[in-house]
Write an enzyme that holds these catalytic residues in place. Sequence first.
Site, PDB file in Angstrom:
ATOM      1  N   SER A  24       0.820  -1.205   0.000  1.00 50.68           N
ATOM      2  CA  SER A  24       0.000   0.000   0.000  1.00 50.68           C
ATOM      3  C   SER A  24       0.856   1.259   0.000  1.00 50.68           C
ATOM      4  CB  SER A  24      -0.901   0.030   1.242  1.00 50.68           C
ATOM      5  OG  SER A  24      -2.023  -0.792   1.084  1.00 50.68           O
ATOM      6  N   PRO A  25       0.314   2.346  -0.559  1.00 50.36           N
ATOM      7  CA  PRO A  25       0.984   3.640  -0.413  1.00 50.36           C
ATOM      8  C   PRO A  25       0.981   4.058   1.049  1.00 50.36           C
ATOM      9  CG  PRO A  25      -1.186   3.900  -1.412  1.00 50.36           C
ATOM     10  CD  PRO A  25      -0.935   2.434  -1.334  1.00 50.36           C
ATOM     11  N   CYS A  27       2.356   7.156   3.555  1.00 61.18           N
ATOM     12  CA  CYS A  27       2.996   8.463   3.698  1.00 61.18           C
ATOM     13  C   CYS A  27       4.176   8.374   4.649  1.00 61.18           C
ATOM     14  CB  CYS A  27       1.991   9.488   4.204  1.00 61.18           C
ATOM     15  SG  CYS A  27       0.733   9.938   2.993  1.00 61.18           S
ATOM     16  N   GLN A 103       0.095   6.718  -6.049  1.00 63.35           N
ATOM     17  CA  GLN A 103      -1.218   7.204  -5.636  1.00 63.35           C
ATOM     18  C   GLN A 103      -1.219   8.729  -5.764  1.00 63.35           C
ATOM     19  OE1 GLN A 103      -2.504   7.426  -1.368  1.00 63.35           O
ATOM     20  NE2 GLN A 103      -3.938   5.806  -1.974  1.00 63.35           N
ATOM     21  N   TYR A 185      -9.783  12.691   2.690  1.00 68.48           N
ATOM     22  CA  TYR A 185      -9.095  13.703   1.900  1.00 68.48           C
ATOM     23  C   TYR A 185     -10.039  14.254   0.828  1.00 68.48           C
ATOM     24  CZ  TYR A 185      -5.182  11.934   4.564  1.00 68.48           C
ATOM     25  OH  TYR A 185      -4.374  11.562   5.613  1.00 68.48           O
ATOM     26  N   ARG A 233      -8.785   4.242  -4.750  1.00 74.44           N
ATOM     27  CA  ARG A 233      -8.971   3.811  -3.354  1.00 74.44           C
ATOM     28  C   ARG A 233     -10.102   4.632  -2.762  1.00 74.44           C
ATOM     29  NH1 ARG A 233      -5.216   2.193   1.700  1.00 74.44           N
ATOM     30  NH2 ARG A 233      -4.419   0.807   0.083  1.00 74.44           N
ATOM     31  N   LEU A 304      -5.870  -4.565   8.448  1.00 69.08           N
ATOM     32  CA  LEU A 304      -5.210  -5.458   9.406  1.00 69.08           C
ATOM     33  C   LEU A 304      -5.090  -6.881   8.874  1.00 69.08           C
ATOM     34  CD1 LEU A 304      -6.457  -4.306  12.942  1.00 69.08           C
ATOM     35  CD2 LEU A 304      -4.250  -3.909  11.846  1.00 69.08           C
ATOM     36  N   ARG A 327       1.082  -1.239   7.275  1.00 64.48           N
ATOM     37  CA  ARG A 327       1.891  -1.293   8.500  1.00 64.48           C
ATOM     38  C   ARG A 327       2.567  -2.650   8.670  1.00 64.48           C
ATOM     39  NH1 ARG A 327      -2.456   1.727  12.551  1.00 64.48           N
ATOM     40  NH2 ARG A 327      -2.859   3.470  11.137  1.00 64.48           N
TER      41      ARG A 327
END
Length: 366
Positions: A24-25, A27, A103, A185, A233, A304, A327
């Site tokens: 995943s992207p 940040c 992204q 966003y 997304r 998760l 993560r």
Amino acid sequence: MSSPKLFTPLTLGKLELPNRIVISPMCQYSADGEGNMTHWHQMHLGHLALSGAGLLVIEAASVAPEGRITPGDVGLYSDANEHAMAQTLAAVREHSPMPIGVQLGHAGRKASCRAPWEGGEQLGLDEGGWETVAPSAVAYQAGQRAPREMSLDDIKALRASFVESAQRAERLGLDLIELHAAHGYLLHEFLSPLSNQREDAYGGSLENRMRLILEIFDDVREVFPAEKPVGIRISGSDWVEGGWDLEQSVALAKALDARGCSFIDCSGGGLDPRQTLNVGPSYQVPFARRMKQEVEMAVIAVGLITEPQQAEGIVFSGEADAVALARGMLYNPRWPWHAAATLGATVHAPKQYLRSQPHQLKGLFG
């Protein structure tokens, strides 16, 4: 013995991925203050690109300076941004064949904030912050400056910014674009009636609230090569009564599907601090499961997903076509290696690391 479903190829548009594990992207808030990638990004993306995953997606790159979440966000709105990203990509590609996408997004009213490790609060205008924009002049939470409501000219300029960033992505040779319409966003703000209180063609009805995303998808699809996938997304729900929800997400997904969208990545939340949700393993997978029933495009599940058997179960059962890890991949950058070892599959590894293969796992590295 057949290969686990997780380690079978997946085609997005005309891009074939060697397996169904997506990075995943994420940040990093580590650009140089002007949106330019730094040596950190070479290190970060470099080691993830050695992981054996099927696809690496670069963190949200803002299409405009005011669209950055923090002053340390990556941008793809200037020649300097493009040059810095080109240098990073050159270093990564020298040692990894992994497909790489980006992204593209805009933080809207959630822009102009400190980095998470600095508290994440909104920056004051006297602290290096800037005026934020949104569909309506409604702050994300009490005590914050309200954003400026975007005019029709602002919306036109935003569309042009996405086009320019997509053209930069093509010049960089990126394999895929994901439009960021999740996590509260700007594009998500246009979708949700909680943040979009406009009374023009971009507000009110579901059709109007979806209008901007559909226009931007069409704009980007027109300038990005047809053989390369463009996907999205979304947040499947705001998890707030009266907000964006799964049924509206399905309507958006169907409209995008009809336009040739290549994939949908189903996340959730982030628009309103009042959200209530039960976080646990696979907690957002039900969004993907529903999308699989409704659309033809590929569906990516998140939420998760940490264990190999869990990921295999999601794709084997048909709940999603792929899984995206964030993560979990930061915590274990060789997650695909370990998943392949657990599930009895093979995975790509750089030649410099072939000797790391445990004796009892001969054949792990294909």
